[in-house]
Design a protein around this motif. Sequence first.
Motif: not given
Lengths: 98, 315
Positions: B10, B20, B26
Amino acid sequence: MKTTNDTQFDLWEVFIQSKPGLPHIHAGNVHASDAKMALQNARDTYTRRGEGTSIWVVPSANIRASNPDDHEMLFDPSNEKMFRHPTFYTMPEGAKNI
Amino acid sequence: MHNEHTDQHFQLRIDTEGHIEPRDYMPEGYRKHLIRQISQHAHSEVIGMQPEGNWITRAPSLRAKQILLAKIQDEGGHGLYLYSAAETLGISREEMIEQLHSGKAKYSNIFNYPALNWADIGAIGWLVDGAAIVNQVSLQRTSYGPYSRAMVRICKEESFHQRQGYEIMAKMMNGTKEQKEMAQDAMNRWWWPALMMFGPHDKDSPHTGDAVKWKIKRESNDTLRQKFIDKTVQQAELIGLKIPDNDIKWNEKTEHYDHGEIDWNEFHRVIKGNGPCNKQRMDHHIKYHNEGAWVREAAAAYKTKKLKKEELVIG
Ligand SMILES: [Fe+2]
Ligand SMILES: [Fe+2]
């Protein structure tokens, strides 16, 4: 201060065509209780400055999307097939209009 | 799902300027930070309609009234774009409105000040929208896709907001002695609250660390505030308005304007609910939300009735 227990309705995805002949492109979404309200809300929300000539609305629940985890499996193989691109081929020197 | 590997992946994506998207992995902290920030931003757009809405019926001309209506309608739209962006993170619109009404969610402090006369409408457009634009331009590069796309759309619409406000101020500064005094008075009242819109000084803002690392926030509070000051001073001077700060001075070395101390006590007093209009803003929102319930109920009833009819036809 209790507020009314209410619904904000279903979610609809909005697609706008900016000019005749062009594809409808995703613009965002609206809440609405039916298709008619979705179209009206989409018009008010996304086309206040001549952004569109046509609107599609689709219930968000009816959209099927690919899974981000499948990214490699789905999209990587196409990188190996360079022969699908015109630049892959060697043209004889001097060939024109091809 | 949560492990070192995914967190690293990430962060790598963020570091390489990747976006994203809602279905991507996340960290919980990222999701929470975004929900808080985007919903607060959405509430600000909607509550911000109130001080200006107050002047629709008293606009000095048909032209002014049409412009003001269009601007306020835009702000409602901005609220919708942002609520939609927040919904992609798993919070419902009902929940967000409930959090606003219970006081759990905040909105921008600036809207707890009243719009006392027509010059305030000029000052709001020029200074408040002007400050918001500086922040929103920077947020176009935020790492969360839906938030970034909402910002791009919003920025396109905002520039007319600031220009219409500045036009009002310029007109008044071209007018009678009384009009000039009104414009300067509005400037005096809105300047400092506008500077406070950017939040506490960098050294005093606790949330910035993660927000910067995750590229939710792209520039610091002080950097954004300075950009706003640097742009606005010239605009004020051009039409003869005085910045209500004796320490405003061009600094040759830094190539920025120096400015005086911001009264953070005032800022905290208003945030805690003691501004001139906090109660009025919230009461108004709750009242009209509740009074509109019958419209939502009627639409829901109509939908059910139509569904039943369709079933009958098919059956
Ligand atoms: Fe806005
Ligand atoms: Fe605005």
